[in-house]
Design a protein around this motif. Structure first.
Motif, PDB file in Angstrom:
ATOM      1  N   TRP A  60       0.655  12.864  -6.776  1.00 29.72           N
ATOM      2  CA  TRP A  60       0.057  11.661  -6.212  1.00 29.72           C
ATOM      3  C   TRP A  60       0.568  10.417  -6.924  1.00 29.72           C
ATOM      4  O   TRP A  60       0.765   9.377  -6.304  1.00 29.72           O
ATOM      5  N   ASN A  61       0.797  10.515  -8.234  1.00 30.05           N
ATOM      6  CA  ASN A  61       1.337   9.395  -8.988  1.00 30.05           C
ATOM      7  C   ASN A  61       2.713   9.027  -8.452  1.00 30.05           C
ATOM      8  O   ASN A  61       3.010   7.855  -8.214  1.00 30.05           O
ATOM      9  N   THR A  62       3.547  10.033  -8.247  1.00 33.90           N
ATOM     10  CA  THR A  62       4.888   9.798  -7.699  1.00 33.90           C
ATOM     11  C   THR A  62       4.795   9.176  -6.312  1.00 33.90           C
ATOM     12  O   THR A  62       5.488   8.187  -6.020  1.00 33.90           O
ATOM     13  N   ALA A  63       3.936   9.726  -5.467  1.00 31.35           N
ATOM     14  CA  ALA A  63       3.772   9.192  -4.111  1.00 31.35           C
ATOM     15  C   ALA A  63       3.292   7.740  -4.151  1.00 31.35           C
ATOM     16  O   ALA A  63       3.773   6.892  -3.382  1.00 31.35           O
ATOM     17  N   PHE A  64       2.352   7.440  -5.038  1.00 29.10           N
ATOM     18  CA  PHE A  64       1.840   6.077  -5.138  1.00 29.10           C
ATOM     19  C   PHE A  64       2.970   5.108  -5.493  1.00 29.10           C
ATOM     20  O   PHE A  64       3.132   4.065  -4.861  1.00 29.10           O
ATOM     21  N   PHE A  65       3.757   5.439  -6.503  1.00 27.34           N
ATOM     22  CA  PHE A  65       4.812   4.509  -6.929  1.00 27.34           C
ATOM     23  C   PHE A  65       5.939   4.423  -5.904  1.00 27.34           C
ATOM     24  O   PHE A  65       6.546   3.352  -5.742  1.00 27.34           O
ATOM     25  N   GLU A  66       6.224   5.488  -5.193  1.00 28.02           N
ATOM     26  CA  GLU A  66       7.203   5.406  -4.101  1.00 28.02           C
ATOM     27  C   GLU A  66       6.687   4.491  -3.000  1.00 28.02           C
ATOM     28  O   GLU A  66       7.424   3.668  -2.448  1.00 28.02           O
ATOM     29  N   HIS A  67       5.401   4.617  -2.684  1.00 29.74           N
ATOM     30  CA  HIS A  67       4.793   3.755  -1.666  1.00 29.74           C
ATOM     31  C   HIS A  67       4.795   2.298  -2.134  1.00 29.74           C
ATOM     32  O   HIS A  67       5.103   1.391  -1.356  1.00 29.74           O
ATOM     33  N   LEU A  68       4.455   2.074  -3.392  1.00 28.20           N
ATOM     34  CA  LEU A  68       4.451   0.722  -3.940  1.00 28.20           C
ATOM     35  C   LEU A  68       5.843   0.098  -3.836  1.00 28.20           C
ATOM     36  O   LEU A  68       5.974  -1.065  -3.440  1.00 28.20           O
ATOM     37  N   ASP A  69       6.864   0.860  -4.144  1.00 24.23           N
ATOM     38  CA  ASP A  69       8.234   0.365  -4.054  1.00 24.23           C
ATOM     39  C   ASP A  69       8.576  -0.047  -2.621  1.00 24.23           C
ATOM     40  O   ASP A  69       9.118  -1.128  -2.387  1.00 24.23           O
ATOM     41  N   VAL A  70       8.237   0.800  -1.667  1.00 25.96           N
ATOM     42  CA  VAL A  70       8.512   0.489  -0.260  1.00 25.96           C
ATOM     43  C   VAL A  70       7.703  -0.732   0.186  1.00 25.96           C
ATOM     44  O   VAL A  70       8.224  -1.616   0.875  1.00 25.96           O
ATOM     45  N   ALA A  71       6.438  -0.803  -0.221  1.00 27.37           N
ATOM     46  CA  ALA A  71       5.593  -1.940   0.152  1.00 27.37           C
ATOM     47  C   ALA A  71       6.160  -3.248  -0.397  1.00 27.37           C
ATOM     48  O   ALA A  71       6.156  -4.278   0.291  1.00 27.37           O
ATOM     49  N   CYS A  72       6.664  -3.205  -1.615  1.00 22.50           N
ATOM     50  CA  CYS A  72       7.281  -4.405  -2.202  1.00 22.50           C
ATOM     51  C   CYS A  72       8.521  -4.821  -1.412  1.00 22.50           C
ATOM     52  O   CYS A  72       8.730  -6.003  -1.155  1.00 22.50           O
ATOM     53  N   LYS A  73       9.316  -3.847  -1.025  1.00 23.63           N
ATOM     54  CA  LYS A  73      10.549  -4.149  -0.287  1.00 23.63           C
ATOM     55  C   LYS A  73      10.267  -4.624   1.132  1.00 23.63           C
ATOM     56  O   LYS A  73      10.885  -5.583   1.607  1.00 23.63           O
ATOM     57  N   LEU A  74       9.341  -3.966   1.825  1.00 21.68           N
ATOM     58  CA  LEU A  74       9.084  -4.301   3.229  1.00 21.68           C
ATOM     59  C   LEU A  74       8.147  -5.489   3.410  1.00 21.68           C
ATOM     60  O   LEU A  74       8.308  -6.271   4.350  1.00 21.68           O
ATOM     61  N   HIS A  75       7.150  -5.597   2.556  1.00 21.15           N
ATOM     62  CA  HIS A  75       6.092  -6.581   2.787  1.00 21.15           C
ATOM     63  C   HIS A  75       5.946  -7.602   1.668  1.00 21.15           C
ATOM     64  O   HIS A  75       4.965  -8.339   1.626  1.00 21.15           O
ATOM     65  N   ASN A  76       6.910  -7.621   0.770  1.00 17.41           N
ATOM     66  CA  ASN A  76       6.898  -8.599  -0.313  1.00 17.41           C
ATOM     67  C   ASN A  76       5.555  -8.621  -1.049  1.00 17.41           C
ATOM     68  O   ASN A  76       4.974  -9.678  -1.292  1.00 17.41           O
ATOM     69  N   VAL A  77       5.061  -7.446  -1.385  1.00 20.14           N
ATOM     70  CA  VAL A  77       3.791  -7.333  -2.113  1.00 20.14           C
ATOM     71  C   VAL A  77       3.931  -8.007  -3.473  1.00 20.14           C
ATOM     72  O   VAL A  77       4.921  -7.800  -4.180  1.00 20.14           O
ATOM     73  N   ARG A  78       2.961  -8.836  -3.814  1.00 13.31           N
ATOM     74  CA  ARG A  78       2.966  -9.548  -5.095  1.00 13.31           C
ATOM     75  C   ARG A  78       1.751  -9.213  -5.948  1.00 13.31           C
ATOM     76  O   ARG A  78       1.715  -9.548  -7.121  1.00 13.31           O
ATOM     77  N   ASP A  79       0.753  -8.585  -5.324  1.00  7.91           N
ATOM     78  CA  ASP A  79      -0.477  -8.241  -6.035  1.00  7.91           C
ATOM     79  C   ASP A  79      -0.875  -6.822  -5.683  1.00  7.91           C
ATOM     80  O   ASP A  79      -0.639  -6.368  -4.551  1.00  7.91           O
ATOM     81  N   VAL A  80      -1.492  -6.146  -6.638  1.00  2.00           N
ATOM     82  CA  VAL A  80      -2.043  -4.814  -6.420  1.00  2.00           C
ATOM     83  C   VAL A  80      -3.530  -4.877  -6.749  1.00  2.00           C
ATOM     84  O   VAL A  80      -3.908  -5.394  -7.805  1.00  2.00           O
ATOM     85  N   TYR A  81      -4.335  -4.394  -5.825  1.00  3.43           N
ATOM     86  CA  TYR A  81      -5.773  -4.247  -6.059  1.00  3.43           C
ATOM     87  C   TYR A  81      -6.049  -2.762  -6.219  1.00  3.43           C
ATOM     88  O   TYR A  81      -5.682  -1.962  -5.348  1.00  3.43           O
ATOM     89  N   ILE A  82      -6.697  -2.414  -7.307  1.00  6.21           N
ATOM     90  CA  ILE A  82      -7.187  -1.052  -7.510  1.00  6.21           C
ATOM     91  C   ILE A  82      -8.689  -1.123  -7.302  1.00  6.21           C
ATOM     92  O   ILE A  82      -9.386  -1.805  -8.057  1.00  6.21           O
TER      93      ILE A  82
END
Length: 166
Positions: A60-82
């Motif tokens: 799940w950790n790997t999946a989360f960081f892969e998703h975060l990487d894609v989200a940053c690339k596709l949607h210019n994510v600048r903030d993460v809310y946990i």
């Protein structure tokens, strides 16, 4: 019902939201994100236990960081809310008795500290990833109760550094 939300810096752009799969809070999560003027401006990644799931499960950790990487690339994510929540069944599943809480004041405090510990562990991993990936990210950690009220979780490491500097 009026919900209470903490004061914290507003998200600067699009957000990646990590939340738990608990079906009791889905409408409250949407309301919280709307309150932050994030309607149609956030990606949501859902794991049982939110930060706990990402910290204790390597896949799940790997999946989360892969998703975060894609989200940053596709949607210019600048903030993460946990977004953690009280009375989380995944805490009981993953941690057994340590993750089980009753309604006593002491258990209420213990639950807060446990959620904060796992949220801050993941937040630190995100900040580290952010530095090495070239995607500058701000991370905010929250705890929602079963009425939809939200509190900001304190970064205890940053507090300790601040007190040491005084």
């Amino acid at each position: 019902m009026r919900h209470s939300y903490p004061a914290y810096p507003a998200a600067r752009g699009n957000v990646l939201l990590l939340s738990c799969m608990d079906l009791r809070l889905l409408d409250d999560i949407v309301r919280f994100m709307e309150h932050d003027n994030l309607t149609n401006r956030y990606d949501q990644f859902i794991l049982a236990g939110a930060a706990l799931g990402a910290v204790v499960n390597d896949h799940w950790n790997t999946a989360f960081f892969e998703h975060l990487d894609v989200a940053c690339k596709l949607h210019n994510v600048r903030d993460v809310y946990i977004l953690e929540h009280r009375n989380c069944g995944a805490y009981k599943v993953f941690l057994g008795d340590e993750g089980s809480f009753d309604d006593s004041h002491q258990h209420h405090e213990n639950e807060l500290h446990l959620h904060n510990r796992y949220a801050q562990q993941l937040a630190e991993r995100i900040r580290s990833w952010s530095q090495t990936s070239g995607n500058p990210l701000q991370v905010q950690c929250f705890l929602m109760d079963l009425r939809g009220n939200v509190e900001l979780l304190a970064d205890t490491a940053a507090q300790d550094e601040g007190s040491a500097a005084v």
